[in-house]
Design a protein around this motif. Structure first.
Motif, short mmCIF file in Angstrom:
data_model
loop_
_atom_site.label_atom_id
_atom_site.label_comp_id
_atom_site.label_asym_id
_atom_site.label_seq_id
_atom_site.Cartn_x
_atom_site.Cartn_y
_atom_site.Cartn_z
N ALA A 322 56.80 80.14 -82.03
CA ALA A 322 57.81 81.11 -81.92
C ALA A 322 58.93 80.73 -81.25
CB ALA A 322 57.13 82.55 -81.36
N PRO A 323 60.33 80.86 -81.56
CA PRO A 323 61.25 80.70 -80.72
C PRO A 323 61.34 81.15 -79.43
CG PRO A 323 61.92 82.35 -82.29
CD PRO A 323 60.53 81.91 -82.69
N GLU A 324 62.01 80.58 -78.39
CA GLU A 324 61.82 80.80 -76.95
C GLU A 324 62.14 82.29 -76.70
OE1 GLU A 324 60.40 79.54 -74.03
OE2 GLU A 324 60.92 78.01 -75.67
N PRO A 325 63.26 83.02 -77.20
CA PRO A 325 63.27 84.41 -76.70
C PRO A 325 62.04 85.25 -77.04
CG PRO A 325 64.82 83.85 -78.26
CD PRO A 325 63.99 82.70 -78.00
N ILE A 326 61.15 85.03 -78.18
CA ILE A 326 60.09 85.65 -78.39
C ILE A 326 58.86 85.23 -77.58
CG2 ILE A 326 58.18 85.79 -80.39
CD1 ILE A 326 60.80 87.00 -81.30
N LYS A 327 58.95 84.08 -77.24
CA LYS A 327 58.02 83.64 -76.15
C LYS A 327 57.99 84.60 -74.76
CE LYS A 327 56.90 79.07 -77.68
NZ LYS A 327 57.05 77.52 -77.44
N GLN A 328 59.26 84.77 -74.52
CA GLN A 328 59.52 85.23 -73.16
C GLN A 328 59.43 86.97 -73.24
OE1 GLN A 328 63.77 84.49 -72.59
NE2 GLN A 328 63.45 82.32 -72.33
N ARG A 329 59.49 87.34 -74.41
CA ARG A 329 59.16 88.95 -74.71
C ARG A 329 57.75 88.90 -74.51
NH1 ARG A 329 60.74 91.13 -80.28
NH2 ARG A 329 62.59 90.03 -80.24
N LEU A 330 57.00 87.87 -75.23
CA LEU A 330 55.59 88.16 -75.09
C LEU A 330 55.07 88.08 -73.65
CD1 LEU A 330 54.48 85.98 -78.34
CD2 LEU A 330 54.22 88.21 -77.98
N GLU A 331 55.68 87.19 -72.79
CA GLU A 331 55.46 86.85 -71.36
C GLU A 331 55.48 88.24 -70.93
OE1 GLU A 331 53.89 84.40 -69.90
OE2 GLU A 331 54.20 82.59 -71.15
N LYS A 332 56.54 88.88 -70.97
CA LYS A 332 56.82 90.03 -70.44
C LYS A 332 55.60 91.23 -70.66
CE LYS A 332 60.77 93.07 -69.97
NZ LYS A 332 61.70 93.58 -70.72
N LYS A 333 55.52 91.13 -71.79
CA LYS A 333 54.32 92.05 -72.21
C LYS A 333 52.96 91.94 -71.58
CE LYS A 333 54.25 93.77 -76.39
NZ LYS A 333 54.30 93.71 -77.84
N TRP A 334 52.65 90.57 -71.50
CA TRP A 334 51.52 90.12 -70.72
C TRP A 334 51.56 90.54 -69.35
CZ3 TRP A 334 50.78 88.70 -75.50
CH2 TRP A 334 49.79 88.16 -76.04
N ALA A 335 52.68 90.35 -68.61
CA ALA A 335 53.00 90.73 -67.34
C ALA A 335 52.96 92.30 -66.99
CB ALA A 335 54.42 90.38 -66.68
N GLU A 336 53.31 93.02 -67.96
CA GLU A 336 53.35 94.31 -67.74
C GLU A 336 51.81 95.18 -68.00
OE1 GLU A 336 57.63 95.16 -69.94
OE2 GLU A 336 55.82 95.44 -70.90
N LEU A 337 51.01 94.23 -68.95
CA LEU A 337 49.49 94.64 -69.11
C LEU A 337 48.66 94.29 -68.17
CD1 LEU A 337 49.81 94.12 -73.03
CD2 LEU A 337 49.37 96.21 -72.02
N LYS A 338 49.09 93.21 -67.42
CA LYS A 338 48.01 92.44 -66.38
C LYS A 338 47.69 93.67 -65.55
CE LYS A 338 47.25 88.41 -64.00
NZ LYS A 338 47.66 87.09 -63.60
N GLN A 339 48.62 94.33 -64.86
CA GLN A 339 48.49 95.23 -63.80
C GLN A 339 47.35 96.17 -64.30
OE1 GLN A 339 52.34 95.77 -63.57
NE2 GLN A 339 52.39 93.81 -62.74
N GLN A 340 47.32 96.73 -65.68
CA GLN A 340 46.58 97.73 -66.16
C GLN A 340 45.37 97.18 -66.78
OE1 GLN A 340 48.21 99.51 -69.66
NE2 GLN A 340 50.13 98.91 -68.77
N ILE A 341 45.09 96.11 -67.01
CA ILE A 341 43.85 95.52 -67.49
C ILE A 341 42.96 94.76 -66.46
CG2 ILE A 341 42.81 93.98 -69.26
CD1 ILE A 341 45.46 94.91 -70.86
N LEU A 342 43.65 94.00 -65.72
CA LEU A 342 42.95 93.18 -65.12
C LEU A 342 42.46 93.47 -63.47
CD1 LEU A 342 41.97 90.19 -65.55
CD2 LEU A 342 43.73 89.26 -63.98
#
Ligand code: 5GP
Length: 342
Positions: A322-342
């Motif tokens: 994926a292009p860089e902006p998409i990777k950044q969007r995914l990173e953001k999603k992971w960061a948001e979900l981390k608090q809920q899941i881990l």
């Protein structure tokens, strides 16, 4: 286990026709009763194993069931929805464009239909970003490979970023990569990312030496690259120096018997060295698995903590095409979900 389902995941090695679920297969079998196909011919259930050769027979059966635009649209949509339901947030699907005279299917329409399925899922707001890799079946030789690359190149320019790369797959015991080198070079030069099946069987050592010089952007399986299983230090060096991520498919390799058991899977070798590894399903339909199960299997087999599992899924973002902006969007999603899941 709920943790593995909730874990946001990246799937980078999934063959469309191998990913067709039991339920979708049922529909396809009913649509074509004259073929006399049973479920046991399209899936390898729990505890069952086959030879690699038998696995490739399974794909021939599935190809008889999926042979029109209508079929492709249905299976592609279903597969995307199933990955999304399993918590996959980013998917790179791959498939070999086929031509079927009886149904009027052309290779061009084949790809267009998969892209239509991706478009429809997006429109229906299925929570997943899907990209496509055009697959070259090595069995078909260099002329077809070059034609497929040209087709992929057209779509690279016209698909709005959905087509991102080229896959090399098909029966590893047939043909030699040296004959496909010019097609792969052309693909690379026009900006297609390369995801190549490498060293799935021990006899591919010379071929891997050659193809690693391209170099590929990712490696599929790489089962026999390291010296402990008949590969070589030179192969390992090339992979490490060029930092090429390896797509690991545990259940596929065990059921296809290129790896004797889960604990002997080469994931261990590469993971221990800190090399870029990404867990994938390969063919979730044929091998009766899903990505959550693959993460769980890796964790239980190799004793990974939930934190380590999280890292594994997050790092995979970096190995996408994926292009860089998409990777950044995914990173953001992971960061948001981390608090809920881990
Ligand atoms: P399709 O490309 O038709 O969507 O998916 C099925 C095809 O993917 C098979 O015919 C084969 O070419 C390729 N494929 C699926 N699984 C494997 C695998 O484990 N190894 C290799 N080398 N090719 C595979």
């Amino acid at each position: 286990d709920v943790f593995y389902r909730q874990l946001p995941k990246v799937e980078l090695h999934a063959h469309l026709n191998g990913s067709v679920s039991f339920e979708t297969m049922e529909t396809l079998i009913k649509r074509k009763p004259h073929l006399n196909i049973e479920h046991s011919m399209t899936a390898i259930r729990r505890g069952q194993r086959r030879s690699l050769d038998e696995c490739f027979q399974v794909f021939k059966v599935i190809h008889q069931l999926v042979d029109s635009e209508e079929d492709i649209l249905m299976v592609a949509k279903a597969v995307i929805q199933e990955f999304a339901a399993d918590g996959v947030k980013y998917l790179e699907l791959r498939s070999t464009p086929r031509e079927v005279t009886e149904t009027g299917l052309t290779k061009q329409r084949y790809i267009e239909t998969v892209l239509e399925a991706i478009r429809q899922c997006k429109q229906e707001e299925v929570d997943i970003d899907v990209r496509f890799l055009v697959a070259v079946d090595r069995r078909h030789g260099p002329v077809v490979a070059m034609e497929t690359v040209k087709l992929a190149e057209d779509f690279l320019l016209s698909s709005d970023g959905v087509v991102v790369g080229l896959d090399l797959s098909g029966d590893p015991t047939v043909g030699h990569g040296k004959n496909l080198l010019s097609a792969l070079e052309k693909a690379k030069n026009c900006g297609l990312k390369l995801a190549l099946h490498l060293s799935e069987v021990p006899s591919q050592r010379d071929e891997s030496e050659l193809l690693l010089n391209l170099p590929p952007d990712r490696i599929g399986h790489g089962t026999f690259l390291h010296p402990e299983v008949g590969g070589s230090d030179s192969l390992v060096d090339k992979v490490c120096k060029q930092n090429i991520p390896i797509e690991m498919c545990l259940t596929s390799n065990v059921k296809g018997q290129t790896v004797p058991s889960y604990d002997k899977h080469h994931f261990q070798y590469w993971y221990k060295r800190g090399h870029a590894c990404v867990l994938c399903t390969d063919d979730k339909g044929v091998f009766c698995t899903d990505l959550s199960q693959e993460y769980q299997l890796a964790a239980s087999t190799f004793g990974l903590t939930q934190e380590a599992v999280w890292m594994l899924s997050q790092q995979a973002i970096g190995y996408t095409f994926a292009p860089e902006p998409i990777k950044q969007r995914l990173e953001k999603k992971w960061a948001e979900l981390k608090q809920q899941i881990l």
